[in-house]
Structure formats: C-alpha cells, structure tokens
Design an enzyme around this catalytic site. Structure first.
Site, PDB file in Angstrom:
ATOM      1  N   ARG A 145       0.820  -1.215   0.000  1.00 24.89           N
ATOM      2  CA  ARG A 145       0.000   0.000   0.000  1.00 24.89           C
ATOM      3  C   ARG A 145       0.848   1.257   0.000  1.00 24.89           C
ATOM      4  O   ARG A 145       0.473   2.283  -0.578  1.00 24.89           O
ATOM      5  CB  ARG A 145      -0.982  -0.034   1.182  1.00 24.89           C
ATOM      6  CG  ARG A 145      -1.990  -1.168   1.063  1.00 24.89           C
ATOM      7  CD  ARG A 145      -2.943  -1.192   2.240  1.00 24.89           C
ATOM      8  NE  ARG A 145      -2.309  -1.513   3.501  1.00 24.89           N
ATOM      9  CZ  ARG A 145      -2.153  -2.737   4.000  1.00 24.89           C
ATOM     10  NH1 ARG A 145      -2.610  -3.773   3.334  1.00 24.89           N
ATOM     11  NH2 ARG A 145      -1.563  -2.924   5.164  1.00 24.89           N
TER      12      ARG A 145
ATOM     13  N   GLU B 168       3.412  -4.598  13.803  1.00 23.58           N
ATOM     14  CA  GLU B 168       2.309  -4.768  14.762  1.00 23.58           C
ATOM     15  C   GLU B 168       1.790  -6.195  14.812  1.00 23.58           C
ATOM     16  O   GLU B 168       1.453  -6.691  15.876  1.00 23.58           O
ATOM     17  CB  GLU B 168       1.156  -3.803  14.450  1.00 23.58           C
ATOM     18  CG  GLU B 168       0.129  -3.772  15.583  1.00 23.58           C
ATOM     19  CD  GLU B 168      -1.145  -3.024  15.260  1.00 23.58           C
ATOM     20  OE1 GLU B 168      -1.333  -2.566  14.133  1.00 23.58           O
ATOM     21  OE2 GLU B 168      -1.982  -2.934  16.191  1.00 23.58           O
TER      22      GLU B 168
HETATM   23  P1  AMP Z   1       4.473  -1.172  11.955  1.00 24.18           P
HETATM   24  O1  AMP Z   1       5.745  -1.707  11.394  1.00 24.18           O
HETATM   25  O2  AMP Z   1       4.059  -1.868  13.205  1.00 24.18           O
HETATM   26  O3  AMP Z   1       4.531   0.336  12.091  1.00 24.18           O
HETATM   27  O4  AMP Z   1       3.330  -1.517  10.904  1.00 24.18           O
HETATM   28  C1  AMP Z   1       3.137  -0.730   9.774  1.00 24.18           C
HETATM   29  C2  AMP Z   1       2.937  -1.572   8.543  1.00 24.18           C
HETATM   30  O5  AMP Z   1       2.028  -2.642   8.779  1.00 24.18           O
HETATM   31  C3  AMP Z   1       2.321  -0.766   7.417  1.00 24.18           C
HETATM   32  O6  AMP Z   1       2.908  -1.212   6.206  1.00 24.18           O
HETATM   33  C4  AMP Z   1       0.837  -1.083   7.472  1.00 24.18           C
HETATM   34  O7  AMP Z   1       0.336  -1.325   6.169  1.00 24.18           O
HETATM   35  C5  AMP Z   1       0.733  -2.338   8.306  1.00 24.18           C
HETATM   36  N1  AMP Z   1      -0.102  -2.180   9.507  1.00 24.18           N
HETATM   37  C6  AMP Z   1       0.301  -2.368  10.788  1.00 24.18           C
HETATM   38  N2  AMP Z   1      -0.712  -2.220  11.642  1.00 24.18           N
HETATM   39  C7  AMP Z   1      -1.789  -1.921  10.885  1.00 24.18           C
HETATM   40  C8  AMP Z   1      -3.158  -1.639  11.191  1.00 24.18           C
HETATM   41  N3  AMP Z   1      -3.614  -1.639  12.462  1.00 24.18           N
HETATM   42  N4  AMP Z   1      -4.000  -1.365  10.166  1.00 24.18           N
HETATM   43  C9  AMP Z   1      -3.548  -1.357   8.889  1.00 24.18           C
HETATM   44  N5  AMP Z   1      -2.268  -1.614   8.538  1.00 24.18           N
HETATM   45  C10 AMP Z   1      -1.396  -1.900   9.526  1.00 24.18           C
END
Ligand code: AMP
Length: 180
Positions: free
Chosen positions: A67, A104
C-alpha cells in the site's frame, strides 16, 4: 456513498473513509482499511496533495510494498520525481540488500536492489499507508541508509499514536495526515 467536500480538512476526510476491521489479520488487531479512501477520487487527490507537500524537494519517493508503494507512485507522479518500491522478501531478483523487522502483527523482511540503483547521496522520503509500531519504516530507513541514501522524513496517511511508532523511529521526522 460518501461525498468528500473539497474544503473538509484532510484528516476528517481520511477518518470518514477508513474502515475499522476488528481482529484482522490476527485476534486483537484493529485493522485500518484504507481501500475506500484510495478509491475515492477527491479524497485520494487531497491525500496525494498533502503528502506531495511533505515530499517536495526529495530526489526520490520510496514506498513500502504494497500500500505504501501505491501512495508513493502517486506522489512521485504529482512531483515529477522517481519512485522506489521497497519489496517484501523474494520478490526482487538478486543481488538485494535485506532487513528483517517486527511489526504490529508479525515479522517480515524488506529488500531493495543491492547495486542497480545509485542511491548514494540522494535524499529520500519514505511513504507508507499506516505507521503502527514503526518496525516497518525503521527497517526501510536502515536499508536506504545502507545503500548510501539520506532519509529525510517519513510520510504516512494514518498514524496509530498509542503504538509509539514515532518515538521508535526518532529522530526521523514523521508527517502523518490523520492520527487515531
Ligand atoms: P508497523 O511496522 O508496526 O509500524 O506496521 C506498519 C505496517 O504494517 C504498514 O505497512 C501497514 O500497512 C501495516 N499495519 C500495521 N498495523 C496496521 C493496522 N492496524 N491497520 C492497517 N495496517 C497496519
């Protein structure tokens, strides 16, 4: 159908077109589905205008698969700059630079070409749809720095503030259009 008025603040537009999906892709995760936002002409245009302001002046806009790459390509087209898609493991032909990371709801690996891009000395703005824990943007930033680029900022559509991503990737400046 939701109509987006041109004068609505971009954060309100994003909030109104973001779909919350409980327990996806794992129990306990509140997934922010931006598909309706991206499919809305006026909203997408407003989002790209706002992120292009952040990325203005960068040599290259880099988006994280998948995305983030979608958004980055639209920003690069608006600015007339180059775009780089930072890929998940196994998608690019060798040789590649790789970085493992936790995010996450899991762990993964990001890759960029090792020697076919001239990134040394170039300024790059990193783009993703959502900033959660910061693991993904942190890994992307390490990759680009290993290739010699200067990462000047991260630009995201949505920031989940309770997950501490901004603090995790400090001192990289973060620009988010909508905070939850
Ligand atoms: P992070 O590395 O934990 O900051 O996660 C960010 C990445 O995971 C991005 O590429 C998002 O597309 C996806 N992502 C993580 N958590 C979510 C969420 N709650 N909703 C949508 N996309 C998420």
């Amino acid at each position: 159908m939701i109509t987006v008025r041109g004068s609505a603040p971009v954060a309100d537009v994003i909030a109104s077109l973001t779909r919350d999906v409980a327990d996806f892709p794992l129990p306990g995760i509140q997934f922010k589905d931006l598909t309706p936002l991206f499919a809305n002409r006026a909203a997408m245009s407003a989002v790209i205008d706002a992120l292009a302001d952040v990325a203005s002046g960068a040599d290259l806009v880099a988006g994280i698969e998948s995305r983030g790459s979608l958004v980055a390509a639209a920003i690069a087209a608006r600015l007339g700059t180059g775009v780089l898609s930072i890929r998940k493991s196994g998608k690019l032909p060798p040789p590649v630079l790789s970085e493992d990371y936790d995010m996450e709801y899991g762990s993964d690996t990001l890759e960029i070409p090792a020697d076919s891009l001239e990134l040394r000395g170039r300024s790059v703005v990193l783009v993703d749809d959502v900033l959660a824990t910061g693991g993904t943007i942190g890994a992307a930033s390490r990759l680009l720095r290993r290739a010699g680029a200067t990462v000047t900022a991260a630009a995201v559509v949505v920031e989940l503030t309770a997950l501490g991503g901004r603090e995790a990737i400090a001192p990289l400046p973060v620009h988010s259009l909508c905070q939850f």
